[in-house]
Design a protein around this motif. Structure first.
Motif, mmCIF file in Angstrom:
data_model
loop_
_atom_site.group_PDB
_atom_site.id
_atom_site.type_symbol
_atom_site.label_atom_id
_atom_site.label_comp_id
_atom_site.label_asym_id
_atom_site.label_seq_id
_atom_site.Cartn_x
_atom_site.Cartn_y
_atom_site.Cartn_z
ATOM 1 N N PHE A 33 0.817 -1.212 0.000
ATOM 2 C CA PHE A 33 0.000 0.000 0.000
ATOM 3 C C PHE A 33 0.853 1.266 0.000
ATOM 4 O O PHE A 33 0.402 2.314 -0.467
ATOM 5 C CB PHE A 33 -0.981 -0.017 1.168
ATOM 6 N N LEU A 34 2.081 1.185 0.497
ATOM 7 C CA LEU A 34 3.001 2.310 0.377
ATOM 8 C C LEU A 34 3.323 2.556 -1.094
ATOM 9 O O LEU A 34 3.323 3.707 -1.566
ATOM 10 C CB LEU A 34 4.280 2.035 1.160
ATOM 11 N N PHE A 35 3.569 1.491 -1.829
ATOM 12 C CA PHE A 35 3.834 1.595 -3.257
ATOM 13 C C PHE A 35 2.625 2.167 -3.999
ATOM 14 O O PHE A 35 2.764 3.047 -4.854
ATOM 15 C CB PHE A 35 4.219 0.218 -3.813
ATOM 16 N N VAL A 36 1.426 1.691 -3.644
ATOM 17 C CA VAL A 36 0.204 2.208 -4.268
ATOM 18 C C VAL A 36 0.026 3.689 -3.941
ATOM 19 O O VAL A 36 -0.372 4.480 -4.797
ATOM 20 C CB VAL A 36 -1.025 1.378 -3.819
ATOM 21 N N SER A 37 0.352 4.073 -2.714
ATOM 22 C CA SER A 37 0.225 5.475 -2.316
ATOM 23 C C SER A 37 1.198 6.353 -3.085
ATOM 24 O O SER A 37 0.864 7.479 -3.463
ATOM 25 C CB SER A 37 0.465 5.619 -0.813
ATOM 26 N N ASN A 74 -4.229 7.934 1.818
ATOM 27 C CA ASN A 74 -5.238 7.222 2.609
ATOM 28 C C ASN A 74 -5.088 5.714 2.468
ATOM 29 O O ASN A 74 -5.442 4.970 3.383
ATOM 30 C CB ASN A 74 -6.643 7.647 2.206
ATOM 31 N N PHE A 75 -4.585 5.254 1.333
ATOM 32 C CA PHE A 75 -4.345 3.813 1.169
ATOM 33 C C PHE A 75 -3.414 3.297 2.262
ATOM 34 O O PHE A 75 -3.687 2.286 2.904
ATOM 35 C CB PHE A 75 -3.741 3.504 -0.201
ATOM 36 N N LEU A 76 -2.319 3.990 2.483
ATOM 37 C CA LEU A 76 -1.352 3.571 3.495
ATOM 38 C C LEU A 76 -1.913 3.745 4.899
ATOM 39 O O LEU A 76 -1.777 2.859 5.745
ATOM 40 C CB LEU A 76 -0.051 4.348 3.352
ATOM 41 N N ILE A 77 -2.550 4.866 5.149
ATOM 42 C CA ILE A 77 -3.065 5.157 6.489
ATOM 43 C C ILE A 77 -4.089 4.120 6.922
ATOM 44 O O ILE A 77 -4.074 3.651 8.062
ATOM 45 C CB ILE A 77 -3.659 6.579 6.524
ATOM 46 N N TYR A 78 -4.988 3.735 6.012
ATOM 47 C CA TYR A 78 -6.023 2.774 6.375
ATOM 48 C C TYR A 78 -5.527 1.331 6.368
ATOM 49 O O TYR A 78 -6.166 0.451 6.944
ATOM 50 C CB TYR A 78 -7.239 2.919 5.467
ATOM 51 N N SER A 79 -4.408 1.069 5.719
ATOM 52 C CA SER A 79 -3.900 -0.303 5.696
ATOM 53 C C SER A 79 -3.127 -0.642 6.969
ATOM 54 O O SER A 79 -3.042 -1.816 7.339
ATOM 55 C CB SER A 79 -3.011 -0.530 4.482
ATOM 56 N N LEU A 80 -2.542 0.337 7.638
ATOM 57 C CA LEU A 80 -1.715 0.056 8.819
ATOM 58 C C LEU A 80 -2.498 -0.579 9.968
ATOM 59 O O LEU A 80 -2.079 -1.625 10.480
ATOM 60 C CB LEU A 80 -1.002 1.330 9.276
ATOM 61 N N PRO A 81 -3.629 -0.002 10.413
ATOM 62 C CA PRO A 81 -4.338 -0.661 11.530
ATOM 63 C C PRO A 81 -4.892 -2.036 11.161
ATOM 64 O O PRO A 81 -4.858 -2.958 11.981
ATOM 65 C CB PRO A 81 -5.482 0.296 11.867
ATOM 66 N N SER A 82 -5.373 -2.178 9.927
ATOM 67 C CA SER A 82 -5.929 -3.480 9.542
ATOM 68 C C SER A 82 -4.840 -4.541 9.418
ATOM 69 O O SER A 82 -5.050 -5.698 9.795
ATOM 70 C CB SER A 82 -6.719 -3.368 8.245
#
Length: 65
Positions: free
Chosen positions: A23-27, A34-42
């Motif tokens: 998701f860092l790469f996608v971001s 927001n991709f990275l931010i929302y992927s971290l807790p999940s």
């Protein structure tokens, strides 16, 4: 170490580290962080319990052997 425990450890580490990297790469590509931010807790919620269970099982096998 049991093969199932080794697999569980690898999968949980991939979820903890690999998914946020994806998701860092996608971001980076999209510019939408927001991709990275929302992927971290999940990723943490999915990977950390599996990691803890795998480590406990490996410790228990080591103590029994």
């Amino acid at each position: 170490m049991n093969k199932k425990n080794r697999l569980a450890l690898r999968v949980s580490l991939f979820v903890l580290v690999g998914f946020p990297l994806i998701f860092l790469f996608v971001s980076f590509l999209t510019g939408n962080w927001n991709f990275l931010i929302y992927s971290l807790p999940s990723a943490f919620a999915a990977g950390f319990p599996g990691f803890m269970v795998a480590v406990q099982q490996m410790k228990q096998e080591r103590n029994n052997a």
